[in-house]
Design a protein around this motif. Sequence first.
Motif, PDB file in Angstrom:
ATOM      1  N   ASN A 118      -4.005  20.442 -28.727  1.00 20.97           N
ATOM      2  CA  ASN A 118      -3.490  19.325 -27.923  1.00 20.97           C
ATOM      3  C   ASN A 118      -2.778  19.827 -26.675  1.00 20.97           C
ATOM      4  O   ASN A 118      -1.609  19.514 -26.432  1.00 20.97           O
ATOM      5  CB  ASN A 118      -2.540  18.464 -28.767  1.00 20.97           C
ATOM      6  CG  ASN A 118      -2.350  17.070 -28.178  1.00 20.97           C
ATOM      7  OD1 ASN A 118      -2.837  16.777 -27.088  1.00 20.97           O
ATOM      8  ND2 ASN A 118      -1.641  16.220 -28.895  1.00 20.97           N
TER       9      ASN A 118
ATOM     10  N   HIS B 177      -1.037  17.215 -24.280  1.00 20.59           N
ATOM     11  CA  HIS B 177       0.279  16.713 -24.672  1.00 20.59           C
ATOM     12  C   HIS B 177       1.353  17.751 -24.385  1.00 20.59           C
ATOM     13  O   HIS B 177       2.476  17.406 -23.976  1.00 20.59           O
ATOM     14  CB  HIS B 177       0.307  16.327 -26.146  1.00 20.59           C
ATOM     15  CG  HIS B 177       1.593  15.667 -26.540  1.00 20.59           C
ATOM     16  ND1 HIS B 177       2.680  16.372 -26.988  1.00 20.59           N
ATOM     17  CD2 HIS B 177       1.982  14.361 -26.514  1.00 20.59           C
ATOM     18  CE1 HIS B 177       3.670  15.539 -27.239  1.00 20.59           C
ATOM     19  NE2 HIS B 177       3.285  14.315 -26.965  1.00 20.59           N
ATOM     20  N   SER B 178       1.047  19.027 -24.610  1.00 20.98           N
ATOM     21  CA  SER B 178       2.028  20.071 -24.322  1.00 20.98           C
ATOM     22  C   SER B 178       2.374  20.096 -22.842  1.00 20.98           C
ATOM     23  O   SER B 178       3.541  20.217 -22.455  1.00 20.98           O
ATOM     24  CB  SER B 178       1.485  21.436 -24.761  1.00 20.98           C
ATOM     25  OG  SER B 178       1.362  21.497 -26.164  1.00 20.98           O
TER      26      SER B 178
ATOM     27  N   SER C 183       5.496   9.985 -28.483  1.00 21.31           N
ATOM     28  CA  SER C 183       4.248   9.945 -27.719  1.00 21.31           C
ATOM     29  C   SER C 183       3.084  10.599 -28.457  1.00 21.31           C
ATOM     30  O   SER C 183       1.924  10.382 -28.108  1.00 21.31           O
ATOM     31  CB  SER C 183       4.445  10.625 -26.355  1.00 21.31           C
ATOM     32  OG  SER C 183       4.684  12.020 -26.496  1.00 21.31           O
ATOM     33  N   LEU C 184       3.383  11.380 -29.504  1.00 23.02           N
ATOM     34  CA  LEU C 184       2.309  11.971 -30.312  1.00 23.02           C
ATOM     35  C   LEU C 184       1.530  10.896 -31.062  1.00 23.02           C
ATOM     36  O   LEU C 184       0.334  11.043 -31.314  1.00 23.02           O
ATOM     37  CB  LEU C 184       2.893  12.974 -31.311  1.00 23.02           C
ATOM     38  CG  LEU C 184       3.401  14.299 -30.731  1.00 23.02           C
ATOM     39  CD1 LEU C 184       4.227  15.040 -31.769  1.00 23.02           C
ATOM     40  CD2 LEU C 184       2.244  15.163 -30.252  1.00 23.02           C
TER      41      LEU C 184
END
Length: 342
Positions: free
Chosen positions: A161, A164-165, A196-197
């Motif tokens: 991901n 996202h990071s 948000s995950l």
Amino acid sequence: MGVLLQGIEAYRRHPYRRNLVEPPVIWSEGSTRVLDYGALAGVAEDAVPLLVVPSLINRAYVLDLTAERSFLRWLADQGLRPLLVDWGRPAAAERAFTLTDYIVGRLERALDFVLQEHRPPPLAMGYCMGGLLALGLAARRQADLQGLVLLATPWDFHAENAPHSRLAASTLPLAAPLLEVMGEMPVDLLQALFASLDPHLVVRKFLAFAKLDPASSKADNFVALEDWLNDGVPLAAPVARECLGRWYGDNAAAKGQWLLAGTPVDPGKVTLPSLCVIPAQDRIVPPASALALAEALPNVETASPSVGHIGMVVSGQARGTVWEPMLGWINAQAAGNRADKA
């Protein structure tokens, strides 16, 4: 929407309150304390110590959530001596801390105390971000440790991901004024990043809670965990810059560029017997991120239980899928160390 509001209101009205006897504090410095869970269970003087390192972001008591679902009390009941590092809320001094200050300073001094007070030497155990702190400690002090246990510990922050990071790292410029003025990253901003995950998780869990019998143990467990989730602590500004900018943004750990006191943290040089527990259903630390660390450690065993990130320490399945196999591994290491010294 009505059911969702019913669930939220039912949570607010629920009578459950965490009320556990706290273990004795055996060492402290600033906001940091070490709690001796072995003292609650009356373990033997020669019990194997575990220096348990939680995240800097969430309260440490997730590992001691309720009387029925306390990972640390269970370990103590099995004859080990869990010594929990409780970081507390950053006070004025800690707001200027870097990861080096926490690991090379606070954590190493806690280890020095444990070595003076307890024999045999401890194993280090880290959970989530705490696993990275424990790894940093092991990289510097492995001669003073029996082994290393890493629970859901990230390493390759761009595995699975990466967008996202990078999104998490992109919040740093937006938060810069707050970091400068307050000296810390507020809890609300940190919680928003985790939310948000899975943006729909809050809705799903309160819809489910609305259907529970308020007097049930399931309702109590829900409230206990939700109270903990809402009881976060801010992150010291320099640590927030390191974690979000360097770990999440630059992927510094996996690239060999994470420095402690000027020296790269290289898991390839940590030859301690190590156990990496990588939850197969983890949404917070993608399994591939944690697996990258396991692959970098030269003397490691891995386990991939079918639980989630938080479920591995609080769920009803945790004891059979995580705690008991981990205890077997720890006891085997301790027996091997005793045999080597005999």
